[in-house]
Enzyme design. Structure first.
Site: not given
Length: 137
Positions: A9, A49, A112, A115, A126
């Protein structure tokens, strides 16, 4: 052989953690079958998302994922989906096991660092979102 998607990310890319994160996967015998760095548009982040659209954090997530480049990878290996999730650690870095990516590098539950797909169906969708079949080697 199983495939899954991993995204480093914006917070991980911004802090130059790409190599350290890739090393964690490779050290565990997971192979990178495809990799690219890209800048997600808000539209792309919303589409990726979409499953979270009704959740209160959706707008913040879209803004975060489109603020700067990400690195997307198709990971491959035996039981790759679960192994990726184990290497990433719990979503909340405070609850993540020592040595996991999120425990080592994440700033917060919102930032975080990585993913990973959570199921075989999600992994297939994905990976296809980011990679053409011809890009996976």
């Amino acid at each position: 052989m199983e495939r899954t998607l991993s995204i480093i990310k914006p917070d991980g890319v911004e802090r130059n953690l790409v190599g350290k994160i890739i090393t964690k996967f490779e050290d565990q015998g997971i192979r990178i079958a495809a990799l690219k760095k890209l800048q997600l548009s808000k539209k792309q982040a919303e589409a990726f998302y979409a499953v979270h659209k009704a959740r209160p954090f959706f707008g913040e997530l879209v803004d975060f994922m489109s603020r700067s480049p990400v690195v997307v990878m198709c990971l491959e290996g035996e039981n790759a989906i679960q192994r990726n999730r184990d290497i990433m650690g719990a979503t909340n870095p405070a609850q993540a096991a020592e040595g996991t990516i999120r425990k080592s590098f994440s700033k917060s539950i919102g930032e975080n660092t990585v993913h990973g797909s959570d199921s075989a169906e999600a992994a297939a969708n994905e990976v296809a979102f980011f990679f053409a079949a011809s890009e996976i080697c």
